[in-house]
Design an enzyme around this catalytic site. Structure first.
Site, PDB file in Angstrom:
ATOM      1  N   SER A  15     -21.125   8.962  -0.604  1.00 57.58           N
ATOM      2  CA  SER A  15     -22.068  10.027  -0.234  1.00 57.58           C
ATOM      3  C   SER A  15     -21.534  11.407  -0.614  1.00 57.58           C
ATOM      4  O   SER A  15     -22.309  12.306  -0.955  1.00 57.58           O
ATOM      5  CB  SER A  15     -22.421   9.953   1.254  1.00 57.58           C
ATOM      6  OG  SER A  15     -21.328  10.309   2.062  1.00 57.58           O
ATOM      7  N   ASN A  16     -20.224  11.580  -0.579  1.00 56.44           N
ATOM      8  CA  ASN A  16     -19.671  12.859  -1.055  1.00 56.44           C
ATOM      9  C   ASN A  16     -19.798  12.983  -2.570  1.00 56.44           C
ATOM     10  O   ASN A  16     -20.057  14.073  -3.084  1.00 56.44           O
ATOM     11  CB  ASN A  16     -18.214  13.004  -0.613  1.00 56.44           C
ATOM     12  CG  ASN A  16     -18.118  13.502   0.813  1.00 56.44           C
ATOM     13  OD1 ASN A  16     -18.433  14.662   1.096  1.00 56.44           O
ATOM     14  ND2 ASN A  16     -17.716  12.624   1.721  1.00 56.44           N
ATOM     15  N   MET A  92      -9.617   5.115  -1.454  1.00 56.84           N
ATOM     16  CA  MET A  92      -8.790   4.499  -0.410  1.00 56.84           C
ATOM     17  C   MET A  92      -7.452   3.953  -0.910  1.00 56.84           C
ATOM     18  O   MET A  92      -6.854   3.123  -0.240  1.00 56.84           O
ATOM     19  CB  MET A  92      -9.579   3.379   0.293  1.00 56.84           C
ATOM     20  CG  MET A  92     -10.843   3.854   0.992  1.00 56.84           C
ATOM     21  SD  MET A  92     -10.546   5.199   2.165  1.00 56.84           S
ATOM     22  CE  MET A  92      -9.795   4.280   3.500  1.00 56.84           C
ATOM     23  N   LEU A  95      -1.911   7.469  -3.779  1.00 55.58           N
ATOM     24  CA  LEU A  95      -1.453   7.773  -5.134  1.00 55.58           C
ATOM     25  C   LEU A  95       0.034   8.089  -5.094  1.00 55.58           C
ATOM     26  O   LEU A  95       0.523   8.721  -4.158  1.00 55.58           O
ATOM     27  CB  LEU A  95      -2.238   8.968  -5.679  1.00 55.58           C
ATOM     28  CG  LEU A  95      -3.742   8.683  -5.835  1.00 55.58           C
ATOM     29  CD1 LEU A  95      -4.530   9.976  -5.958  1.00 55.58           C
ATOM     30  CD2 LEU A  95      -3.986   7.785  -7.037  1.00 55.58           C
ATOM     31  N   ASN A 109      -9.017  16.719  -2.261  1.00 54.93           N
ATOM     32  CA  ASN A 109      -9.474  15.601  -1.433  1.00 54.93           C
ATOM     33  C   ASN A 109     -10.324  16.156  -0.293  1.00 54.93           C
ATOM     34  O   ASN A 109     -10.120  17.300   0.134  1.00 54.93           O
ATOM     35  CB  ASN A 109      -8.252  14.881  -0.834  1.00 54.93           C
ATOM     36  CG  ASN A 109      -8.636  13.723   0.064  1.00 54.93           C
ATOM     37  OD1 ASN A 109      -9.502  12.909  -0.286  1.00 54.93           O
ATOM     38  ND2 ASN A 109      -8.017  13.641   1.235  1.00 54.93           N
ATOM     39  N   HIS A 111     -11.162  15.404   3.627  1.00 54.67           N
ATOM     40  CA  HIS A 111     -10.620  14.637   4.750  1.00 54.67           C
ATOM     41  C   HIS A 111     -11.459  14.953   5.993  1.00 54.67           C
ATOM     42  O   HIS A 111     -11.736  16.119   6.282  1.00 54.67           O
ATOM     43  CB  HIS A 111      -9.158  15.023   4.984  1.00 54.67           C
ATOM     44  CG  HIS A 111      -8.537  14.268   6.121  1.00 54.67           C
ATOM     45  ND1 HIS A 111      -8.137  12.949   5.997  1.00 54.67           N
ATOM     46  CD2 HIS A 111      -8.283  14.637   7.402  1.00 54.67           C
ATOM     47  CE1 HIS A 111      -7.649  12.545   7.160  1.00 54.67           C
ATOM     48  NE2 HIS A 111      -7.724  13.540   8.018  1.00 54.67           N
ATOM     49  N   SER A 138     -12.065  18.993   6.064  1.00 54.39           N
ATOM     50  CA  SER A 138     -11.261  19.911   5.265  1.00 54.39           C
ATOM     51  C   SER A 138     -11.254  19.450   3.815  1.00 54.39           C
ATOM     52  O   SER A 138     -11.138  18.254   3.544  1.00 54.39           O
ATOM     53  CB  SER A 138      -9.802  19.914   5.748  1.00 54.39           C
ATOM     54  OG  SER A 138      -9.706  20.131   7.139  1.00 54.39           O
ATOM     55  N   THR A 143      -1.155  16.712  -2.442  1.00 53.45           N
ATOM     56  CA  THR A 143       0.282  16.741  -2.720  1.00 53.45           C
ATOM     57  C   THR A 143       0.804  15.326  -2.460  1.00 53.45           C
ATOM     58  O   THR A 143       0.066  14.477  -1.954  1.00 53.45           O
ATOM     59  CB  THR A 143       1.006  17.733  -1.782  1.00 53.45           C
ATOM     60  OG1 THR A 143       0.842  17.282  -0.439  1.00 53.45           O
ATOM     61  CG2 THR A 143       0.467  19.148  -1.928  1.00 53.45           C
ATOM     62  N   ASP A 147      -2.572  13.836   3.229  1.00 51.09           N
ATOM     63  CA  ASP A 147      -3.436  14.787   3.948  1.00 51.09           C
ATOM     64  C   ASP A 147      -2.696  16.070   4.316  1.00 51.09           C
ATOM     65  O   ASP A 147      -2.895  16.633   5.404  1.00 51.09           O
ATOM     66  CB  ASP A 147      -4.009  14.139   5.224  1.00 51.09           C
ATOM     67  CG  ASP A 147      -4.796  12.871   4.924  1.00 51.09           C
ATOM     68  OD1 ASP A 147      -5.406  12.796   3.836  1.00 51.09           O
ATOM     69  OD2 ASP A 147      -4.797  11.954   5.765  1.00 51.09           O
TER      70      ASP A 147
HETATM   71  C1  GRF Z   1     -15.602  10.604   4.059  1.00 48.85           C
HETATM   72  O1  GRF Z   1     -15.679  10.698   5.446  1.00 48.85           O
HETATM   73  C2  GRF Z   1     -14.425  11.375   3.528  1.00 48.85           C
HETATM   74  O2  GRF Z   1     -14.144  12.518   4.273  1.00 48.85           O
HETATM   75  C3  GRF Z   1     -13.310  10.376   3.661  1.00 48.85           C
HETATM   76  O3  GRF Z   1     -13.886   9.146   3.349  1.00 48.85           O
HETATM   77  C4  GRF Z   1     -15.284   9.183   3.601  1.00 48.85           C
HETATM   78  C5  GRF Z   1     -15.970   8.825   2.329  1.00 48.85           C
HETATM   79  O4  GRF Z   1     -17.364   8.728   2.490  1.00 48.85           O
HETATM   80  N1  GRF Z   1     -12.198  10.733   2.817  1.00 48.85           N
HETATM   81  P1  GRF Z   1     -18.288   8.661   1.224  1.00 48.85           P
HETATM   82  O5  GRF Z   1     -17.815   7.448   0.398  1.00 48.85           O
HETATM   83  O6  GRF Z   1     -18.158   9.935   0.466  1.00 48.85           O
HETATM   84  O7  GRF Z   1     -19.678   8.445   1.756  1.00 48.85           O
END
Ligand code: GRF
Length: 216
Positions: A15-16, A92, A95, A109, A111, A138, A143, A147
């Site tokens: 979704s991001n 997920m 790295l 990233n 978070h 955030s 780095t 996080d």
């Molecule tokens: C989000 O909550 C993001 O902050 C975290 O993982 C989730 C990913 O969601 N790192 P999506 O795949 O972007 O829907």
């Protein structure tokens, strides 16, 4: 003006990624998504890339003998597509330090917490258990430490009576979808300066947009 070339790394729903694709679909947005890489062939985000006409690639970590070999394969593809900025969006896999160092200042990233609180997984559960009244998300430079990199933009939401993890996560997610494109825009406009452990945002509304989300 040339748009900043962005590659997005995902593992799932995306979704991001969608928020970044939507932003990049607007002609005035100063960045474009040139490649989406997923470490999982079943990630729904790959469908989103396809629908947006953006190249999608699966690099399955299980096909490599170790983390360094996986990182090297990713690095090669990122260089091949000319990526100038790498956005981790629900990616997920950890790295390795060499990869993080190679892309230092050019990899960000998102978070789901107000860093430096609640690093790692289950951030909404951590927030509920801590009893905080404000929670959020955030965008930070990556780095080698999890996080932990310089924070570029944050968005906050209230924690409300009766919240459970899902309700809180959904409230935070709407803000994630606003601040990730914002952070990319600020970087593309050259308004983010790395200064030691800090990221400074110059000019315009960049700083104030990081404050409390007015919608809530
Ligand atoms: C989000 O909550 C993001 O902050 C975290 O993982 C989730 C990913 O969601 N790192 P999506 O795949 O972007 O829907």
């Amino acid at each position: 003006m040339a748009r900043l070339k962005v590659a997005v790394l995902i593992s799932g729903r995306g979704s991001n990624l969608q928020a970044l694709l939507d932003a990049a679909g607007r002609p005035e947005f100063p960045a474009e998504v040139v490649l989406v890489i997923s470490n999982s062939a079943s990630a729904y985000g790959l469908e989103r890339a396809r629908a947006a006409g953006v190249a999608g690639l699966v690099i399955d970590h299980r096909a490599f003998p170790d983390r360094a070999a996986f990182d090297q394969a990713m690095d090669a593809e990122l260089r091949r597509c000319g990526a100038e900025l790498v956005c981790l969006a629900g990616f997920m896999r950890l790295l390795g330090p060499a990869f993080a160092t190679a892309w230092r200042g050019r990899m960000i990233n998102i978070h789901p917490s107000l860093l430096p609180s609640f690093k790692g997984l289950h951030t909404h559960r951590q927030a509920l258990e801590a009893g905080v009244k404000l929670h959020g998300c955030s965008v930070h430079f990556v780095t080698p430490d999890l996080d932990d990199g310089p924070i570029i933009v944050q968005g906050a939401v209230p924690v409300l009576d009766g919240d459970d993890e899902d309700r809180l996560a959904a409230r935070v997610l709407t803000v994630e979808h606003r601040i990730y494109p914002l952070a990319v825009r600020l970087i593309a406009e050259g308004r983010v300066e790395l200064s030691g452990r800090l990221a400074r945002v110059h000019g315009g509304a960049g700083q104030t947009e990081s404050l409390l989300n007015p919608d809530f």
